[in-house]
Design an enzyme around this catalytic site. Structure first.
Site, PDB file in Angstrom:
ATOM      1  N   VAL A  57       0.862  -1.177   0.000  1.00  0.00           N
ATOM      2  CA  VAL A  57       0.000   0.000   0.000  1.00  0.00           C
ATOM      3  C   VAL A  57       0.900   1.229   0.000  1.00  0.00           C
ATOM      4  CG1 VAL A  57      -1.710   1.345   1.301  1.00  0.00           C
ATOM      5  CG2 VAL A  57      -1.948  -1.137   1.126  1.00  0.00           C
ATOM      6  N   ALA A 102       4.677   4.105   2.731  1.00  0.00           N
ATOM      7  CA  ALA A 102       4.168   2.861   2.147  1.00  0.00           C
ATOM      8  C   ALA A 102       4.397   1.738   3.146  1.00  0.00           C
ATOM      9  CB  ALA A 102       4.884   2.548   0.842  1.00  0.00           C
ATOM     10  N   LYS A 103       3.778   0.632   2.915  1.00  0.00           N
ATOM     11  CA  LYS A 103       4.042  -0.572   3.710  1.00  0.00           C
ATOM     12  C   LYS A 103       3.561  -1.764   2.916  1.00  0.00           C
ATOM     13  CE  LYS A 103       5.432  -1.397   8.030  1.00  0.00           C
ATOM     14  NZ  LYS A 103       6.192  -0.424   8.817  1.00  0.00           N
ATOM     15  N   GLY A 104       4.113  -2.922   3.227  1.00  0.00           N
ATOM     16  CA  GLY A 104       3.663  -4.112   2.521  1.00  0.00           C
ATOM     17  C   GLY A 104       3.931  -5.340   3.335  1.00  0.00           C
TER      18      GLY A 104
END
Ligand code: GLU
Length: 419
Positions: A57, A102-104
């Protein structure tokens, strides 16, 4: 599992109301820009194919390329990743580095897979992400259950997809790499080091003597173990630790360096010699000055926050999102200071920024340079958050949001909205 993205939205609304954030900018920042969900197959050691769900995201890139970690954990799902991505945007803005958020991650339990399976899972995810990541676009880093080795696999996979002549220009596609593969000195301990600098600045500010202090730590992975070890030289005493294997206590003190050796050998804190096993409630009732939650989200809630002892003076959030909104309100009532996650644990992304700069410039900084610059960034962030708390007469989490949102608001007002 509580919806942690709901927590983020309420934290955001509270700060936006308080500061009077421009309504258009509020609309923009209240949703992530991009969301990538990938279901991908991986061949297991026994030849079976298993499907995995991977996420990235990208919340906002107004201040710079998207930036944030990758987490491998069974609880990874779209709302958690949205929350973590959004916190990254605020985090970089507070410590004034030119990154977005962001992160995932991958929904999986790494303890169920062999090392070669984890390598294939990681590489296949990196390949599937393709051009959704990039050194000037979106730069992953380690998070829960990922480390320098994970980043080395992603780097190698990403570089393998580029034409040979472009490969040396793309080393900064991930940060938190092993030092021999282009990583920065000081990145491994950086989040814990930042937590400790934040505690040091708080202690100066409150004229609190760290040399007689006691502390307890939840989580003994990268952030918890480094924080515990780096506080020791100040003369502070570790008295209890909890991780996924249980909680241990010793009011006379636990040596964090010896505990790290035990954890490396046994996979968790349980059974460390000279300590007593205690339950979760007894752990949260520990009588000590400083509590560092450095594990997962939603640990300090309406149920658990009342358990904190009157002796506790400050919560230093090493984890992302360890306290929910009820927890915040109870901390406030109890008069316990809060060093909020988006300030307190920003050391990781700060040194990621240093790694990214070193890669772009083909430089290698020494540890003194990295630590000195990290210290200034964290202490600068602390001072900005403190000033906002005074100016707006708000709690420190809201103040941290106000610092971040004000920075983004200034930028959007200058740039305007296309077309
Ligand atoms: N995963 C870390 C965090 O939550 C570090 C992110 C990074 O270095 O990009 O802040």
């Amino acid at each position: 599992m509580r919806n942690v993205y709901g927590t983020v939205i309420r934290q955001f609304d509270r700060a936006a109301d308080r500061m009077g954030l421009d309504p258009s900018i509020r609309k923009i920042l209240s949703v992530p820009m991009n969301e990538v969900v990938i279901n991908f197959p991986v061949k297991m050691d026994d030849g079976r194919i298993e499907m995995f769900a991977g996420y990235r995201v990208q919340h906002n890139d107004a201040l710079g390329p998207f930036k944030g970690g990758l987490r491998f954990h069974p609880a990874v799902e779209i709302n958690e990743v949205r929350a973590l991505a959004t916190w990254m945007t605020w985090k970089s803005a507070i410590v004034d580095i030119p990154f977005g958020g962001a992160k995932g991650g991958i929904q999986c339990d790494p303890s169920l897979y062999s090392e070669s399976e984890m390598q294939r899972i990681t590489r296949r995810f990196a390949f599937s992400l393709g051009a959704n990541i990039g050194p000037e676009y979106d730069i992953p880093a380690p998070d829960v259950n990922t480390n320098a080795q994970t980043m080395a696999w992603i780097l190698d996979t990403y570089l393998s997809t580029l034409p040979p002549g472009d490969r040396h220009r793309a080393l900064h596609v991930v940060t938190g790499k092993p030092v021999e593969a282009g990583g920065s000195i000081g990145r491994d301990k950086a989040t814990g080091q930042g937590v400790v600098y934040c505690i040091e600045r708080w202690a100066q500010d409150r004229s609190f003597d760290l040399s007689n202090a006691t502390y307890f730590v939840q989580g003994f992975g990268n952030v918890g173990s480094w924080t515990a070890r780096l506080l020791k030289p100040y003369g502070s005493k570790l008295v209890a630790v909890e991780d996924h294997t249980g909680a241990i206590a010793n009011p006379a003190g636990i040596d964090p360096d010896e505990l790290s050796v035990h954890v490396a050998q046994h996979g968790g804190v349980a059974g460390f010699s000279g300590t007593e096993a205690i339950d979760h409630e007894a752990f949260l009732r520990t009588q000590a000055d400083i509590f560092v939650p450095a594990a997962l989200e939603n640990q300090l809630t309406a149920e658990t926050t009342p358990w904190l002892d009157v002796k506790v003076k400050v919560i230093a959030e090493g984890a992302n999102g360890p306290t929910d909104l009820d927890g915040d309100a109870i901390l406030d009532e109890k008069g316990i200071d809060l060093l909020p996650d988006i300030l307190c644990n920003a050391g990781g992304v700060v040194v990621s920024y240093f790694e990214w700069l070193q890669n772009k410039r083909s430089e290698f900084w020494d540890l003194d340079e990295v630590d000195g610059k990290l210290r200034r960034r964290i202490m600068g962030g602390y001072d900005r958050v403190r000033a906002a708390a005074d100016e707006f007469d708000v709690d420190w989490r809201t103040a941290a949001y106000i610092v971040a949102l004000a920075r983004l608001e200034r930028l959007y007002k200058r740039r305007g909205i296309f077309p």
